[in-house]
Scaffold this active site. Structure first.
Site, PDB file in Angstrom:
ATOM      1  N   CYS A  90     -21.155 -55.179  51.943  1.00 30.13           N
ATOM      2  CA  CYS A  90     -22.522 -55.537  52.355  1.00 30.13           C
ATOM      3  C   CYS A  90     -23.054 -56.801  51.692  1.00 30.13           C
ATOM      4  CB  CYS A  90     -23.475 -54.396  52.019  1.00 30.13           C
ATOM      5  SG  CYS A  90     -22.954 -52.765  52.559  1.00 30.13           S
ATOM      6  N   HIS A 105     -30.416 -56.176  49.394  1.00 36.51           N
ATOM      7  CA  HIS A 105     -29.130 -56.050  48.702  1.00 36.51           C
ATOM      8  C   HIS A 105     -28.640 -57.353  48.093  1.00 36.51           C
ATOM      9  CE1 HIS A 105     -25.039 -53.703  48.638  1.00 36.51           C
ATOM     10  NE2 HIS A 105     -25.701 -53.668  47.490  1.00 36.51           N
TER      11      HIS A 105
END
Ligand code: CA
Length: 455
Positions: free
Chosen positions: A77, A133
């Protein structure tokens, strides 16, 4: 003031007030980047999926160009997102692994100019809805990295129901009490952003955390997929269906505000589906590709990828040459006629001339990957790869720092599933690709943090 003159002043005033912003919106396109999380390569209608309908994403693909060799530069990710937001290989600045732990400097390095910084400098309104993130510390907050607006969460995963969410949902820097299923909430906020900024030139980065674990779905959507007997696949289908419905609502918002034709839309998944033991398996399928999220095999890095811009890019087309998510920022800036900030060094390229068919050359003669000991080089139809060796032993669980396979060579034109290692028959090809990888590595730095916490 006599009536005719008064009427003229009114009309002229209306012309100035009304005309200027409309003209600006017409000439400066918007950008909408929709990113799915941990989506399987096979799991969309336009990728051949049979058991989960995705009519809205299919319609999006049909309205634009589907890239059949669309890649992400990381099988995880956060590295992928670092590459997307900078237009650079994330290994150039040490963002090789997911940010594990809460160290003060764990996040997208402040030395890097982001997509939002670039568009902010070009006079755009910039928004992020969804997953960040790229660092939890205040200095890494999206609104410190060029985004005017942020609604979402800072970490790598999040529960979908309010009662099951450990971390807060933020609006800017403030915690909000979210009551909706999270995918629906992100859709609602994306629609709101478009409606509020329809007269601005805007860039909206809509980063759904669907279909990343935890596996949470609404009862109504689960019922819709009652015929899927595998419980995990059923929940995955319901989560994916929610995202597809959301994409439909967001595209409708572009239509109803009249800005669809003036908006470049990009869609891709941040990495392949997590299918191997040791990853947070979500029920996805990467068929016919080999491998999983966290590997440099095609199943980790080759993803569904679409560019749509009505009237500007071909509709219902496919593009075969390799491209990657690091191309999105240079492409979007070019679409908007915006000049990158001084000292910007992109590894990505502007894809518009290629997608339009004006440039018949290839955007990338070679693409590269590195994740610790894993690596890969794609050069034309050839791929040399060292991957997580757990893939070679059915049932083996991959954890922490993986064992690495020897270098293996595949001809992807003949063998998209990486089933037949042809390195022994092609030593010169192996040597060439190894030397290209070594050369690329000279432009990289050591990872800024370790490989722990790779989920
Ligand atoms: Ca992911």
């Amino acid at each position: 003031m006599s009536r005719p003159i008064f009427a003229f002043v009114l009309a002229f005033g209306a012309l100035i007030a009304g005309f200027a912003p409309v003209k600006a919106a017409e000439t400066r396109p918007n950008v909408l980047i929709i990113v799915a999380d941990d989506l399987g390569y096979a799991d969309l209608g336009f990728q051949g999926c049979k058991d989960i309908p995705t009519p809205n994403l299919d319609a999006l693909a049909k309205s634009g160009v589907r890239c059949t060799s669309g890649y992400v530069t990381g099988p995880y990710c956060s590295p992928t997102r670092a590459g997307l937001l900078t237009g650079r290989y994330q290994q150039r600045f040490g963002h090789e692994f997911n940010p594990g732990g809460a160290g003060p400097n764990v996040g997208l390095p402040l030395s890097q100019t982001t997509l939002a910084d670039q568009f902010k400098a070009a006079g755009y309104t910039t928004g992020l809805v969804g997953k960040w993130h790229l660092g939890n510390q205040p200095k890494f907050h999206p609104q410190k990295r060029g985004f005017d607006e942020f609604f979402g969460f800072l970490g790598g995963a999040h529960g979908y129901f309010p009662a099951e969410a450990a971390a807060p949902i933020l609006q800017g820097t403030k915690t909000v009490k979210e009551t909706e299923y999270l995918t629906d909430a992100f859709t609602r906020e994306a629609v709101s952003f478009i409606e509020r900024h329809k007269a601005d030139p805007f860039v909206l980065y809509l980063a759904y955390n669907a279909v990343h674990t935890p596996m949470h779905a609404t009862d109504a959507r689960l019922t819709r997929f009652a015929s899927i007997t595998d419980k995990r696949r059923q929940t995955y289908a319901a989560m994916l269906f929610a995202m597809d419905e959301g994409v439909g609502k967001v595209l409708n918002a572009l239509d109803s505000t009249g800005v669809r034709d003036n908006t470049l839309i990009v869609f891709f998944s941040d990495n392949g589906g997590p299918t191997m033991p040791g990853t947070t398996i979500n029920g996805s399928s990467n068929a016919p590709l080999r491998g999983s999220k966290r590997t440099t095999c095609e199943g980790g890095i080759r993803v569904p990828f679409v560019f749509s811009w009505k009237g500007k890019l071909p509709a219902g087309a496919t593009y075969e040459s390799p491209i990657a998510q690091i191309d999105v920022l240079p492409t979007a800036l070019a679409a908007c006629g915006a000049t990158p900030k001084p000292d910007t060094k992109f590894d990505g390229v502007n894809l518009l001339p290629y997608l339009k068919g004006e440039n018949k050359d290839v955007p990338h003669t070679t693409l590269f990957w590195r994740l610790g000991g894993q690596n890969a080089v794609r050069h034309g139809e050839w791929k040399l790869v060292q991957y997580d060796a757990a893939l070679d032993t059915p049932g083996e669980i991959s954890r922490g720092v993986p064992k690495i396979s020897p270098p293996r060579l595949y001809n992807l034109a003949a063998d998209i599933g990486e089933t037949k290692d042809v390195s022994a028959e092609n030593p010169l090809k192996v040597a060439l690709l190894q030397s290209l990888l070594q050369e690329w590595n000279k432009g990289n730095v050591k990872p800024l943090w370790g490989q722990g916490g790779q989920e």
